[in-house]
Design a protein around this motif. Structure first.
Motif: not given
Length: 105
Positions: A45-49, A96, A98
Motif C-alpha cells: 500500500t501507499k498512503d493506505s491505498k 503491516a 510501514a
C-alpha cells in the motif's frame, strides 16, 4: 495417549529501503521475520491505498523465497513520496510494516 501441540505465532515483518534514486528506481524490501505458519507478503500500500501494478510506475517482484517481496518504484519523484507498507498474512492474521519516504535526508 499422545498429545499434539500446535504452535502458532502472529506474523511480523520488516520493511527497508534498498535503493533510492530520484528519476530512477527506488526499491523497497519486505521480509517476514516471524509467524507460524510462516506468512506470505499479500499486498503493498501507499498512503493506505493498495498499490496498483501495471503501467510504468510500480512493479512487485518476489524474493528468493515466498517469505519476502520487493516493490520497485520507477521514475521516482515527488509524486511517489508517502507512507508505504507491505502486508503479510498467515492463518492467524495479518500484519503491516510501514515506512515513510519523505524526501528528507
Amino acid at each position: 495417549m499422545n498429545l499434539i501441540y500446535l504452535f502458532v505465532e502472529l506474523p511480523t515483518c520488516s520493511l527497508s529501503i534498498l535503493k533510492t534514486q530520484v528519476g530512477g528506481t527506488t526499491t523497497l524490501a519486505c521480509r517476514v521475520q516471524n509467524g507460524i505458519p510462516l506468512p506470505k507478503v499479500t499486498k503493498w500500500t501507499k498512503d493506505s491505498k493498495v498499490v496498483r501494478v501495471g503501467g510504468a510506475d510500480y512493479q512487485i517482484k518476489p524474493g528468493k523465497g515466498q517469505y519476502e517481496g520487493f516493490l520497485e518504484i520507477h521514475n521516482f519523484g515527488i509524486n511517489n513520496l508517502g507512507v508505504y507498507a507491505c502486508v503479510i498474512a498467515n492463518d492467524l492474521g495479518s500484519f503491516a510494516c510501514a515506512r515513510n519516504i519523505s524526501g528528507k535526508g
